[in-house]
Design a protein around this motif. Structure first.
Motif, PDB file in Angstrom:
ATOM      1  N   SER A 156      -3.158  46.443  82.292  1.00  0.00           N
ATOM      2  CA  SER A 156      -2.330  47.499  83.090  1.00  0.00           C
ATOM      3  C   SER A 156      -3.370  48.771  82.022  1.00  0.00           C
ATOM      4  N   PRO A 157      -2.299  49.711  82.731  1.00  0.00           N
ATOM      5  CA  PRO A 157      -2.915  50.949  81.906  1.00  0.00           C
ATOM      6  C   PRO A 157      -2.969  50.814  80.046  1.00  0.00           C
ATOM      7  N   ILE A 158      -2.122  50.278  79.729  1.00  0.00           N
ATOM      8  CA  ILE A 158      -1.669  50.793  78.001  1.00  0.00           C
ATOM      9  C   ILE A 158      -2.388  49.093  77.749  1.00  0.00           C
ATOM     10  N   ALA A 159      -2.232  47.541  78.529  1.00  0.00           N
ATOM     11  CA  ALA A 159      -2.611  46.300  77.297  1.00  0.00           C
ATOM     12  C   ALA A 159      -4.621  45.534  78.080  1.00  0.00           C
ATOM     13  N   GLN A 160      -4.504  45.001  77.736  1.00  0.00           N
ATOM     14  CA  GLN A 160      -5.542  44.005  78.190  1.00  0.00           C
ATOM     15  C   GLN A 160      -5.074  42.280  77.678  1.00  0.00           C
ATOM     16  N   ARG A 161      -5.694  41.726  78.262  1.00  0.00           N
ATOM     17  CA  ARG A 161      -5.060  40.015  77.737  1.00  0.00           C
ATOM     18  C   ARG A 161      -6.864  39.173  77.683  1.00  0.00           C
ATOM     19  N   PRO A 162      -6.529  38.570  76.324  1.00  0.00           N
ATOM     20  CA  PRO A 162      -7.744  37.285  76.393  1.00  0.00           C
ATOM     21  C   PRO A 162      -7.854  36.418  77.094  1.00  0.00           C
ATOM     22  N   PHE A 163      -8.543  35.706  78.206  1.00  0.00           N
ATOM     23  CA  PHE A 163      -8.828  34.578  79.036  1.00  0.00           C
ATOM     24  C   PHE A 163      -9.938  34.089  79.052  1.00  0.00           C
ATOM     25  N   CYS A 164     -10.105  32.489  78.975  1.00  0.00           N
ATOM     26  CA  CYS A 164     -11.217  32.434  79.581  1.00  0.00           C
ATOM     27  C   CYS A 164     -11.765  32.283  81.314  1.00  0.00           C
ATOM     28  N   ARG A 165     -12.802  32.880  81.277  1.00  0.00           N
ATOM     29  CA  ARG A 165     -13.219  33.284  82.609  1.00  0.00           C
ATOM     30  C   ARG A 165     -14.024  31.739  82.710  1.00  0.00           C
ATOM     31  N   ASP A 166     -14.085  30.182  82.392  1.00  0.00           N
ATOM     32  CA  ASP A 166     -14.241  28.979  82.826  1.00  0.00           C
ATOM     33  C   ASP A 166     -13.293  28.391  83.707  1.00  0.00           C
ATOM     34  N   CYS A 167     -11.651  28.421  82.600  1.00  0.00           N
ATOM     35  CA  CYS A 167     -11.123  27.500  82.962  1.00  0.00           C
ATOM     36  C   CYS A 167      -9.458  28.512  83.049  1.00  0.00           C
ATOM     37  N   GLY A 168      -9.675  29.600  82.886  1.00  0.00           N
ATOM     38  CA  GLY A 168      -8.843  30.193  83.960  1.00  0.00           C
ATOM     39  C   GLY A 168      -7.300  30.011  82.024  1.00  0.00           C
ATOM     40  N   THR A 169      -7.781  29.581  81.393  1.00  0.00           N
ATOM     41  CA  THR A 169      -6.540  29.908  80.687  1.00  0.00           C
ATOM     42  C   THR A 169      -6.665  31.239  80.032  1.00  0.00           C
ATOM     43  N   SER A 170      -4.665  31.646  79.927  1.00  0.00           N
ATOM     44  CA  SER A 170      -3.979  33.237  79.548  1.00  0.00           C
ATOM     45  C   SER A 170      -3.998  32.332  78.462  1.00  0.00           C
ATOM     46  N   LEU A 171      -4.580  33.512  77.538  1.00  0.00           N
ATOM     47  CA  LEU A 171      -4.492  33.499  75.546  1.00  0.00           C
ATOM     48  C   LEU A 171      -3.972  34.038  75.191  1.00  0.00           C
ATOM     49  N   GLY A 172      -3.578  35.244  75.489  1.00  0.00           N
ATOM     50  CA  GLY A 172      -2.766  36.279  74.777  1.00  0.00           C
ATOM     51  C   GLY A 172      -2.733  37.617  74.805  1.00  0.00           C
ATOM     52  N   PHE A 173      -1.914  38.996  74.323  1.00  0.00           N
ATOM     53  CA  PHE A 173      -1.698  40.372  74.978  1.00  0.00           C
ATOM     54  C   PHE A 173      -2.530  40.684  73.914  1.00  0.00           C
ATOM     55  N   ALA A 174      -2.540  41.340  74.125  1.00  0.00           N
ATOM     56  CA  ALA A 174      -3.129  43.185  73.461  1.00  0.00           C
ATOM     57  C   ALA A 174      -2.494  44.572  73.805  1.00  0.00           C
ATOM     58  N   PHE A 175      -2.230  45.743  72.761  1.00  0.00           N
ATOM     59  CA  PHE A 175      -2.871  46.827  72.991  1.00  0.00           C
ATOM     60  C   PHE A 175      -4.007  46.981  72.589  1.00  0.00           C
ATOM     61  N   PRO A 176      -4.412  47.605  72.755  1.00  0.00           N
ATOM     62  CA  PRO A 176      -5.808  48.542  72.478  1.00  0.00           C
ATOM     63  C   PRO A 176      -5.842  48.868  71.300  1.00  0.00           C
ATOM     64  N   ASP A 177      -5.183  49.446  71.360  1.00  0.00           N
ATOM     65  CA  ASP A 177      -4.874  50.381  69.596  1.00  0.00           C
ATOM     66  C   ASP A 177      -3.666  50.256  69.132  1.00  0.00           C
ATOM     67  N   SER A 178      -3.577  49.198  69.403  1.00  0.00           N
ATOM     68  CA  SER A 178      -2.662  48.446  68.110  1.00  0.00           C
ATOM     69  C   SER A 178      -3.070  47.400  67.287  1.00  0.00           C
ATOM     70  N   ASP A 179      -2.565  47.638  65.293  1.00  0.00           N
ATOM     71  CA  ASP A 179      -3.061  46.767  65.300  1.00  0.00           C
ATOM     72  C   ASP A 179      -2.681  44.855  64.597  1.00  0.00           C
ATOM     73  N   THR A 180      -2.122  45.549  65.649  1.00  0.00           N
ATOM     74  CA  THR A 180      -0.957  43.115  66.345  1.00  0.00           C
ATOM     75  C   THR A 180      -1.910  42.968  67.686  1.00  0.00           C
ATOM     76  N   MET A 181      -1.547  41.923  67.831  1.00  0.00           N
ATOM     77  CA  MET A 181      -1.679  41.089  69.244  1.00  0.00           C
ATOM     78  C   MET A 181      -0.598  40.233  69.596  1.00  0.00           C
ATOM     79  N   ASP A 182      -0.784  39.456  70.699  1.00  0.00           N
ATOM     80  CA  ASP A 182       0.091  37.941  70.509  1.00  0.00           C
ATOM     81  C   ASP A 182      -1.281  37.369  71.492  1.00  0.00           C
ATOM     82  N   LEU A 183      -0.521  35.592  70.962  1.00  0.00           N
ATOM     83  CA  LEU A 183      -1.552  34.830  71.556  1.00  0.00           C
ATOM     84  C   LEU A 183      -0.655  33.837  72.017  1.00  0.00           C
ATOM     85  N   THR A 184      -0.335  33.540  73.092  1.00  0.00           N
ATOM     86  CA  THR A 184      -0.224  32.220  73.596  1.00  0.00           C
ATOM     87  C   THR A 184       0.611  31.515  72.787  1.00  0.00           C
TER      88      THR A 184
END
Length: 147
Positions: A64-92
């Motif tokens: 989205s315009p405010i968020a990004q998500r880490p993932f694996c391009r090979d298997c497609g696993t969703s690994l989390g969520f983060a606001f780029p301008d935050s000191d915190t993030m979420d891991l699945t």
């Protein structure tokens, strides 16, 4: 009590090591998470970015315009969520090698919650190895039972 826990994607290309100081996790039901994961909700563990070390780095999707998500391009696993301008993030939660430690303590994005999927007590249950199709296919390829 703080401890280091490891996790990663299904194929093993992406790996992380995280300092975890409590068992609290949460379920997100927002439409962005539903679309990003293909699920009705996702379990997240909130973390300080400084407490997460990517030993084998993920790819990042600008979800989205405010968020990004880490993932694996090979298997497609969703690994989390983060606001780029935050000191915190979420891991699945499921990306941790041993997710059993975590317990849900709250819901987020309840405007999109599918309540019928929250309490499934009483529905028939089946173990993977008890499904003949799955067990037979697994045994044929691995000579073992489904994990």
């Amino acid at each position: 009590m703080a401890e280091f826990m490891e996790g990663g994607c299904a194929c093993g290309r992406v790996r992380f090591r995280a300092r975890v100081d409590n068992d609290e996790a949460y379920l997100c039901h927002c439409r962005m998470c539903q679309r990003a994961t293909g699920s009705v909700s996702i379990a997240f563990k909130g973390m300080k970015k400084a407490d997460v070390v990517w030993t084998k780095g993920p790819d990042w999707y600008q979800s989205s315009p405010i968020a990004q998500r880490p993932f694996c391009r090979d298997c497609g696993t969703s690994l989390g969520f983060a606001f780029p301008d935050s000191d915190t993030m979420d891991l699945t939660v499921a990306a941790f090698d041993d997710p059993a430690r975590f317990v849900p303590t709250r819901h987020f994005g309840v405007e999109s919650m599918h309540r019928a999927w929250l309490n499934t007590d009483g529905l028939p249950e089946m173990r993977s190895e008890d499904n003949p199709e799955v067990a037979e296919r697994w045994a044929r390829v691995t000579n073992d039972r489904p994990a």
